[in-house]
Scaffold this motif. Structure first.
Motif, short mmCIF file in Angstrom:
data_model
loop_
_atom_site.label_atom_id
_atom_site.label_comp_id
_atom_site.label_asym_id
_atom_site.label_seq_id
_atom_site.Cartn_x
_atom_site.Cartn_y
_atom_site.Cartn_z
N LYS A 32 0.75 -1.32 0.03
CA LYS A 32 0.16 -0.09 -0.06
C LYS A 32 0.96 1.29 0.01
N ILE A 35 1.81 1.65 -3.63
CA ILE A 35 0.91 2.10 -4.29
C ILE A 35 0.50 3.63 -4.40
N GLU A 39 1.19 6.08 -7.46
CA GLU A 39 -0.06 6.84 -7.75
C GLU A 39 0.15 8.43 -7.31
N GLU A 79 2.82 -3.10 -12.93
CA GLU A 79 2.84 -4.44 -12.23
C GLU A 79 3.59 -4.27 -10.76
N SER A 96 -12.11 -6.42 -3.77
CA SER A 96 -12.23 -5.73 -5.20
C SER A 96 -12.21 -4.33 -5.27
N PHE A 98 -10.85 -2.19 -3.25
CA PHE A 98 -9.30 -1.61 -3.27
C PHE A 98 -8.73 -1.42 -4.49
N TRP A 99 -8.90 -2.23 -5.54
CA TRP A 99 -8.38 -2.24 -6.77
C TRP A 99 -8.74 -1.03 -7.76
N ARG A 100 -10.05 -0.52 -7.24
CA ARG A 100 -10.77 0.58 -8.07
C ARG A 100 -10.04 1.85 -8.32
N LEU A 102 -7.18 2.27 -9.44
CA LEU A 102 -5.49 2.22 -9.36
C LEU A 102 -4.93 1.67 -10.76
N VAL A 104 -2.86 -0.66 -11.07
CA VAL A 104 -2.06 -1.87 -10.66
C VAL A 104 -2.76 -2.94 -11.68
N SER A 107 -0.54 -8.30 -10.50
CA SER A 107 0.05 -8.60 -9.22
C SER A 107 0.17 -9.91 -8.60
N ARG A 111 -6.94 -10.68 -5.69
CA ARG A 111 -8.28 -10.20 -5.98
C ARG A 111 -9.33 -10.88 -5.33
#
Length: 113
Positions: A32, A35, A39, A79, A96, A98-100, A102, A104, A107, A111
């Motif tokens: 995190k 990321i 970002e 990646e 799921s 969490f990934w919205r 981003l 990434v 990985s 998920r």
């Protein structure tokens, strides 16, 4: 003698569980943190960094996270793989939502949902 063997087995099993939990917690934090830095770089520059060495204004503690992951910029995002938690390699999964939003796209972190 049997009692000592049983105690040794119990301590060994508890130690494995502790390490697994610690690897997951540290791995989660490394993932995190990286990321967030990647970002933020994109927000500031308009593009994902070519490598993690391109990140600017990182703190001293960020180096721990950045040295615990593998990053690769891709055509459609990046990646990011966690290579180290506390001691070993963590087995992680994130929901799921969490990934919205981003970048990434690939990985070793699974998920959920």
């Amino acid at each position: 003698m049997l009692r000592a063997a049983i105690i040794l087995v119990v301590l060994t099993l508890c130690g494995c569980d502790f390490q697994r939990q610690a690897d997951a917690k540290f791995g989660d934090q490394h993932f995190k943190t990286t990321i967030a830095l990647v970002e933020l770089h994109k927000v500031r520059t308009g593009a994902y960094p070519e490598s993690l060495k391109d990140l600017k204004f990182t703190g001293e503690w960020d180096a721990i996270a950045l040295n615990s992951v593998e990053y690769r910029r891709l055509d459609n995002g990046y990646e990011l793989n966690v290579t180290r938690g506390w001691i070993g390699s963590p087995d992680m999964a994130l929901p799921s939502e969490f990934w919205r939003g981003l970048g990434v796209v690939k990985s070793n972190v699974k998920r959920q949902g």
